[in-house]
Design an enzyme around this catalytic site. Structure first.
Site, mmCIF file in Angstrom:
data_model
loop_
_atom_site.group_PDB
_atom_site.id
_atom_site.type_symbol
_atom_site.label_atom_id
_atom_site.label_comp_id
_atom_site.label_asym_id
_atom_site.label_seq_id
_atom_site.Cartn_x
_atom_site.Cartn_y
_atom_site.Cartn_z
ATOM 1 N NE ARG A 80 79.107 18.316 14.750
ATOM 2 C CZ ARG A 80 79.274 19.265 13.690
ATOM 3 N NH1 ARG A 80 80.707 19.583 13.329
ATOM 4 N NH2 ARG A 80 78.414 19.961 13.155
ATOM 5 N N GLY A 109 76.277 13.205 9.402
ATOM 6 C CA GLY A 109 76.824 13.875 8.364
ATOM 7 C C GLY A 109 76.551 15.354 8.552
ATOM 8 C CG ASN A 113 72.209 14.942 18.582
ATOM 9 O OD1 ASN A 113 72.874 14.464 17.152
ATOM 10 N ND2 ASN A 113 72.576 16.573 18.853
ATOM 11 N NE ARG A 114 71.094 17.647 14.250
ATOM 12 C CZ ARG A 114 71.872 18.868 13.756
ATOM 13 N NH1 ARG A 114 71.290 19.876 14.519
ATOM 14 N NH2 ARG A 114 72.695 18.984 13.000
ATOM 15 N N GLY A 115 66.796 13.937 14.315
ATOM 16 C CA GLY A 115 66.221 13.432 12.962
ATOM 17 C C GLY A 115 66.460 11.995 12.876
ATOM 18 C CB ILE A 116 67.468 10.017 9.827
ATOM 19 C CG1 ILE A 116 66.681 10.504 8.870
ATOM 20 C CG2 ILE A 116 67.774 8.378 9.801
ATOM 21 C CD1 ILE A 116 67.104 10.405 7.382
ATOM 22 C CE LYS A 154 75.283 11.092 3.220
ATOM 23 N NZ LYS A 154 75.406 10.533 4.828
ATOM 24 C CB ILE A 179 63.413 11.746 5.173
ATOM 25 C CG1 ILE A 179 64.058 10.269 4.426
ATOM 26 C CG2 ILE A 179 62.963 11.256 6.629
ATOM 27 C CD1 ILE A 179 62.815 9.233 4.178
ATOM 28 C CE1 TYR A 216 74.342 14.668 2.768
ATOM 29 C CE2 TYR A 216 73.172 13.978 0.868
ATOM 30 C CZ TYR A 216 73.329 13.896 2.126
ATOM 31 O OH TYR A 216 72.458 13.381 2.890
#
Length: 234
Positions: free
Chosen positions: A34, A77, A11-14, A144, A173, A140
């Site tokens: 969410r 994430g 729903n947003r960003g990448i 990953k 990014i 994090y």
């Protein structure tokens, strides 16, 4: 022929850029979210990556609306950045539960239909942090890095059924998340990036589009850095 695609955290960003790129290529694309409202023009389904039942319900809804999922992009994430010695156990485990175990839950549910169809594409959204780490991101970075072991293990297990499993590893990014990085840290990252600039969400979306397509039919267990050279491929 349009494929059925699900992008978690789309729903947003990448995630949103990936969803829009695949939709522009003619795929039927759903995204999980969410809170708030889903993006216009895409099927939105609520899902919580730490709740297996929630993920199953999201897949059930997508399958009812647009058919069995052919391509899944596990992008959802969170971060809980804290210096290691001040990082609580919940700070650590909540990030792993969302970023790593959530990707496991998503891929496992997606694999059901892919195995039956003997075709599928699974793309995990990692980060160059998997390779070089970052201060304040022990949780994090661990999540990953864990995605690499997961992807390569699944590549072995699912490859005989014509299902590829790959990792995209963005560097710096231009997103809301990266804008929260301190100016000092930004400068340090740019000095380590041969192209000396941040990438765009569209750059990442193009990499996912490639891995999700027929052109990458013989690519599996791979890491595709989208980093301007940061880490020089890890």
């Amino acid at each position: 022929m349009a494929r059925s695609v699900l992008v978690t955290g789309g729903n947003r960003g990448i995630g949103l850029a990936v969803a829009r790129r695949l939709a522009a290529a003619g795929d039927a694309v759903a995204v999980t979210y969410r809170s708030g409202e889903p993006p216009t023009g895409l099927l939105g389904v609520r899902a919580e990556m730490t709740d297996t039942d929630s993920i199953h319900r999201a897949f059930d809804q997508v399958e009812a609306e647009q058919g069995r999922v052919d391509v899944v992009v596990a992008n959802a994430g969170i971060t809980r950045d804290t210096p290691f010695l001040r990082m609580s156990e919940p700070d650590f485990t909540e990030v792993l539960d969302t970023n790593l175990v959530g990707a496991f839950r998503t891929a496992k549910r997606a694999a059901r239909g892919m195995l039956a169809n003997r075709w599928g594409r699974i793309v995990f959204m990692s980060s160059m942090t998997y390779a070089y780490g970052a201060p304040g991101q022990a949780n994090y970075g661990a999540s990953k890095a864990g995605l690499l072991g997961l992807a390569r293990s699944l590549a072995w297990e699912l490859g005989p059924r014509n299902i590829t499993v790959n990792l995209v590893a963005p560097g710096v990014i231009d997103t809301d998340m990266s804008r929260r990085i301190s100016a000092e840290r930004q400068a340090e990252l740019m000095r380590s990036t041969p192209m000396r600039r941040a990438g765009t969400v569209e750059d990442v979306a193009e990499a996912v589009h490639y891995l999700a397509g027929d052109g990458a039919r013989y690519v599996t267990g791979a890491v595709l850095p989208v980093s301007g050279g940061l880490g020089l491929g890890g």
